[in-house]
Enzyme design. Sequence first.
Site, PDB file in Angstrom:
ATOM      1  N   VAL A 178       0.860  -1.190   0.000  1.00  0.00           N
ATOM      2  CA  VAL A 178       0.000   0.000   0.000  1.00  0.00           C
ATOM      3  C   VAL A 178       0.897   1.242   0.000  1.00  0.00           C
ATOM      4  CG1 VAL A 178      -1.797   1.273   1.208  1.00  0.00           C
ATOM      5  CG2 VAL A 178      -1.773  -1.238   1.296  1.00  0.00           C
ATOM      6  N   VAL A 180       1.096   5.609  -1.333  1.00  0.00           N
ATOM      7  CA  VAL A 180       0.507   6.805  -1.933  1.00  0.00           C
ATOM      8  C   VAL A 180       1.615   7.836  -2.089  1.00  0.00           C
ATOM      9  CG1 VAL A 180      -1.103   8.728  -1.594  1.00  0.00           C
ATOM     10  CG2 VAL A 180      -1.813   6.403  -1.018  1.00  0.00           C
ATOM     11  N   GLY A 188      -6.797  11.832   2.480  1.00  0.00           N
ATOM     12  CA  GLY A 188      -7.742  10.731   2.636  1.00  0.00           C
ATOM     13  C   GLY A 188      -7.714   9.720   1.510  1.00  0.00           C
ATOM     14  N   LEU A 189      -6.741   9.820   0.619  1.00  0.00           N
ATOM     15  CA  LEU A 189      -6.698   8.910  -0.524  1.00  0.00           C
ATOM     16  C   LEU A 189      -6.298   7.497  -0.107  1.00  0.00           C
ATOM     17  CD1 LEU A 189      -5.069  11.185  -3.268  1.00  0.00           C
ATOM     18  CD2 LEU A 189      -7.489  10.609  -2.946  1.00  0.00           C
ATOM     19  N   GLY A 190      -5.393   7.390   0.870  1.00  0.00           N
ATOM     20  CA  GLY A 190      -4.998   6.066   1.350  1.00  0.00           C
ATOM     21  C   GLY A 190      -6.170   5.333   1.975  1.00  0.00           C
ATOM     22  N   ASP A 214       3.242  -1.712   9.451  1.00  0.00           N
ATOM     23  CA  ASP A 214       4.331  -1.113  10.209  1.00  0.00           C
ATOM     24  C   ASP A 214       3.766  -0.544  11.507  1.00  0.00           C
ATOM     25  OD1 ASP A 214       6.051   1.471  10.877  1.00  0.00           O
ATOM     26  OD2 ASP A 214       7.321   0.128   9.707  1.00  0.00           O
ATOM     27  N   SER A 215       4.571  -0.572  12.547  1.00  0.00           N
ATOM     28  CA  SER A 215       4.084  -0.134  13.863  1.00  0.00           C
ATOM     29  C   SER A 215       3.615   1.314  13.869  1.00  0.00           C
ATOM     30  CB  SER A 215       5.185  -0.326  14.915  1.00  0.00           C
ATOM     31  OG  SER A 215       6.343   0.424  14.560  1.00  0.00           O
ATOM     32  N   TYR A 221      -4.874   1.638  10.503  1.00  0.00           N
ATOM     33  CA  TYR A 221      -5.631   0.455  10.109  1.00  0.00           C
ATOM     34  C   TYR A 221      -6.707   0.091  11.125  1.00  0.00           C
ATOM     35  CZ  TYR A 221      -2.683  -0.258   6.085  1.00  0.00           C
ATOM     36  OH  TYR A 221      -2.064  -0.090   4.881  1.00  0.00           O
TER      37      TYR A 221
END
Length: 242
Positions: A178, A180, A188-190, A214-215, A221
């Site tokens: 993932v 961008v 907000g695209l991600g 990733d942390s 998420y």
Amino acid sequence: MQTSSPALCAIVPVDSFSNHLPYPSTFSFGLPTGNRKLKLSRLQAGFWESIRSGLIKNNSTQVIEQTSSSQEDEEPLPEEFVLVEKTLPDGTIEQIIFSSGAEVDVYDLQALCDKVGWPRRPLSKLAAALRNSYMVATLHSIKKSAGEELTEPNNEKKLIGMARATSDHAFNATIWDVLVDPSYQGQGLGKALIEKLIRALLQRDIGNISLFADSKVVEFYRNLGFEADPEGIKGMFWYPRF
């Protein structure tokens, strides 16, 4: 892995896992636990009933063949639409196009990876990863002057985002890579990219969706509905010892 803005560059490439210990969190987005268990129990019941029926009738195990279907039914139907349209200060109109089936140029993808600071990977492997993915979702920027059509050859089209998913084409999918473009982050695209990808997978009746985060982007998420290590399940990793 270092990125310009961790809020949207979320997935640690597989090639770089060994350089980022401890291991990243395993995230899963799936059907509610009760629904999964109910569905599984029904499948198990049907399976054992068919086996038992075969043993009783023929005194031998009955082979159950899956109903054949065409390749078109197996593959996800691609979609493409305008996600964002805006007028820039110079009067140019920019559209952000989401697609779940667009072709991705490996050189454009490598350039995008360079922008977010990912380590370079062989182009042949990038091409293989794209080719073997179940679904590849992209964001492209298209700029045009007022009155021009998007199909004009001089319109500028640029890859600004991508996410891909591998799958068993039945129950499970894992989201990878993932990213961008840093100049488009914070809009907000991600979030939109992941939400549209998840929706496309759910439309294919795939309800168990996982990723490696990733942390620095765990909360990103979580806000999209992912859970870290649901039900106490821990991810395990094997690496060559040489």
